[in-house]
Design a protein around this motif. Structure first.
Motif, PDB file in Angstrom:
ATOM      1  N   ASP A  63     -18.119  -2.627  18.187  1.00  0.00           N
ATOM      2  CA  ASP A  63     -17.147  -2.502  17.209  1.00  0.00           C
ATOM      3  C   ASP A  63     -16.454  -1.326  16.992  1.00  0.00           C
ATOM      4  N   VAL A 259      -6.325  -8.758  13.912  1.00  0.00           N
ATOM      5  CA  VAL A 259      -6.904  -8.883  15.146  1.00  0.00           C
ATOM      6  C   VAL A 259      -8.304  -7.950  14.973  1.00  0.00           C
ATOM      7  N   THR A 260      -8.775  -7.322  13.861  1.00  0.00           N
ATOM      8  CA  THR A 260      -9.876  -6.742  13.600  1.00  0.00           C
ATOM      9  C   THR A 260     -10.843  -7.464  12.627  1.00  0.00           C
ATOM     10  N   SER A 267      -7.763   0.734  11.429  1.00  0.00           N
ATOM     11  CA  SER A 267      -7.779  -0.543  12.036  1.00  0.00           C
ATOM     12  C   SER A 267      -7.665  -0.335  13.643  1.00  0.00           C
ATOM     13  N   GLN A 270     -10.268   1.683  15.532  1.00  0.00           N
ATOM     14  CA  GLN A 270     -11.233   0.841  16.075  1.00  0.00           C
ATOM     15  C   GLN A 270     -11.068  -0.329  16.896  1.00  0.00           C
ATOM     16  N   TRP A 271      -9.744  -1.028  16.958  1.00  0.00           N
ATOM     17  CA  TRP A 271      -9.460  -2.035  17.909  1.00  0.00           C
ATOM     18  C   TRP A 271      -9.436  -1.408  19.284  1.00  0.00           C
ATOM     19  N   GLU A 274     -12.955  -0.344  20.551  1.00  0.00           N
ATOM     20  CA  GLU A 274     -13.849  -1.533  20.936  1.00  0.00           C
ATOM     21  C   GLU A 274     -13.432  -2.070  22.342  1.00  0.00           C
ATOM     22  N   TYR A 275     -12.036  -2.145  22.643  1.00  0.00           N
ATOM     23  CA  TYR A 275     -11.506  -2.519  23.844  1.00  0.00           C
ATOM     24  C   TYR A 275     -12.080  -1.476  24.924  1.00  0.00           C
ATOM     25  N   PHE A 470     -12.263  -9.300  17.480  1.00  0.00           N
ATOM     26  CA  PHE A 470     -11.299  -8.558  17.946  1.00  0.00           C
ATOM     27  C   PHE A 470     -10.389  -9.435  18.918  1.00  0.00           C
ATOM     28  N   TYR A 472      -7.379  -9.367  21.853  1.00  0.00           N
ATOM     29  CA  TYR A 472      -6.684  -8.689  22.588  1.00  0.00           C
ATOM     30  C   TYR A 472      -5.571  -9.526  23.466  1.00  0.00           C
TER      31      TYR A 472
END
Length: 472
Positions: A63, A259-260, A267, A270-271, A274-275, A470, A472
């Motif tokens: 995350d 998307v989170t 945000s 964080q997104w 995680e990617y 999440f 993508y």
């Protein structure tokens, strides 16, 4: 003496002062001096003097959290030097008078750029030099003040630049070849299912504002919403909300969906983190986004090839791996990918030709079981997969009139190296519902035209049709 050296530029300390004498070298290498530099330049404090500093992270936790990996530094000077290397790798100077980006932003960009440089160099080369403060303030006058992390992200790299950017809504015919090459280089990856193709990149700030203003004239778009990430064809777009810091994707009804897991000022970071974690752990890899185009469409493929959303099963040396993506932007719901190949010598589960009973085998029929929640699964039977009947061989599959009777593949006839990939859609469930997909396929040894044995079944192991934390 240590206080005196703290007023000297750290690079002068490293290159000159340590060479004056053994006494100076001892002082210039001392932890208290470099602890002062770490605090001064990066805000890194060491509260327990008995514990060493942690070196810059090589990985990211689930995350987008901080990795629990501990890489102890030999001393504080090494910690400072390693962070200098990280910042320089992304063209940043943390000793600049106007300050620097946070260590979280710097390490995230460094890890992402490093991965792209090793796996998709053309995407790394497309990263644009960071936006200056004037450009950021000009954008903020139109969409509102950016969260701090967004300002920092854009100050390191101003998105991705492609040759056709200024013609983003109308690519001229003479640029189609360039566009078709660059459309797969989106740093946030992509996927395809039939005619729906997505490959998302971070927009340069001037283009983000230009496209936001274009949409404002056509749909209702609140002032605080700015298009920040977009597919080359606008098949999928992500908007930053400058008020709450959230990142949103438009669904099939043009409604914003977060998307989170939660919305907060960080945000976007964080997104992104995680990617990067998924890239580093091999959940996403570089492979053809549109299988019919082969290596010409190589990009970051968002169909997982490891992890909780991926399953794999070997039957009689035929390996079937499967995964899915929830397409928030499309009415079809989930798209799924089923990859098949005949194992090669040395791989787990491999059987030589004499033991498995065939040199090649061809897919004849399929049977899918798609289940929504606890309902009875629906059954789908049919010939081949979307009009294709792949003939598998060790190391690849055979492309000819038997395997591709409708000439869907834009590749030369003959043996195609790697997996045969089938991508389709499962449909959408009731709001908020999840499900699963499983099935079996029948193969005939040899080919349907020249069978060398009786048909046999190959299992498609159950894999989830899940709503993502999440998107993508």
């Amino acid at each position: 003496a240590g206080v005196f050296f703290s007023f000297v530029h750290p690079l002068e300390v490293l290159s000159s002062c340590v060479a004056v004498s053994k006494f100076w070298k001892t002082i210039c290498s001392s932890d208290p001096l470099w602890d002062r530099f770490l605090d001064q330049h990066l805000g890194i404090k060491r509260h327990d003097l008995k514990s060493p500093h942690n070196l810059p992270p090589h990985s990211i936790g689930p995350d987008g959290t901080e990795s629990k990996e501990f890489r102890p530094a030999r001393n504080s000077m090494q910690t400072w030097s390693e962070w200098l290397r990280v910042y320089r790798s992304i063209g940043q100077d943390f000793m600049a008078k106007n300050g620097c980006v946070s260590t979280r932003v710097a390490s995230t960009w460094a890890l992402l750029r490093g991965w792209l440089s090793s796996n998709l160099p053309a995407a790394a080369a497309s990263l644009k030099q960071g936006a200056d403060d004037k450009a950021i303030r000009a954008a903020e006058e139109i969409v509102g003040t950016f969260p701090k992390v967004v300002r920092e992200l854009y100050s390191v790299y101003d998105g991705q630049r492609f040759e056709f950017d200024e013609k983003a809504f109308n690519v001229p015919a003479e640029m189609h070849e360039q566009a078709s090459h660059q459309m797969w280089l989106g740093m946030m990856g992509g996927y395809s299912a039939y005619g729906h193709v997505v490959c998302t990149r971070m927009l340069p700030l001037h283009l983000a504002i230009k496209q936001t203003m274009f949409l404002r004239r056509r749909i209702f778009l609140p002032r605080e919403m700015m298009m920040m990430f977009s597919s080359f064809n606008h098949g999928k777009v992500f908007f930053l909300n400058t008020k709450n810091g959230g990142l949103y994707c438009l669904d099939s009804n043009c409604e914003p969906v977060k998307v989170t897991p939660t919305v907060h000022k960080d945000s976007v970071l964080q997104w992104l983190r995680e990617y990067v974690r998924r890239l580093q752990e091999g959940v996403y890899v570089v492979s053809p986004i549109k299988p019919e185009f082969g290596a010409r469409s190589n990009g970051i493929n968002l169909f997982p090839v490891s992890g909780d959303l991926w399953t794999c099963k070997v039957s009689r040396s035929v390996r079937i791996s499967s995964s899915s993506i929830y397409m928030v932007e499309a009415p079809q719901g989930w798209t799924y990918s089923i990859r098949m190949r005949l194992l090669s010598p040395g791989e787990e589960g491999y059987l030589p030709e004499e033991k498995r009973g065939f040199k090649t085998c061809q897919l004849t029929t399929r049977h899918w079981m798609i289940q929504e929640g606890n309902k009875e699964p629906s059954s789908v039977r049919g010939r081949g997969v979307i009009g294709l009947y792949p003939i598998l061989c060790e190391g690849g599959w055979v492309l000819n009139k038997l395997s591709d009777p409708h000439r869907q593949y834009h590749l030369p006839a003959g043996e195609v190296r790697g997996e045969f990939v089938y991508q389709s859609c499962s449909g959408r469930f009731a709001l908020g519902k999840e499900g699963s997909f499983r099935g079996e396929m029948k193969f005939v040894p040899g080919s349907e035209a020249n069978p060398t044995g009786p048909e046999f079944d190959v299992e498609v192991k159950r894999f989830p049709l899940a709503l993502p934390r999440f998107t993508y």
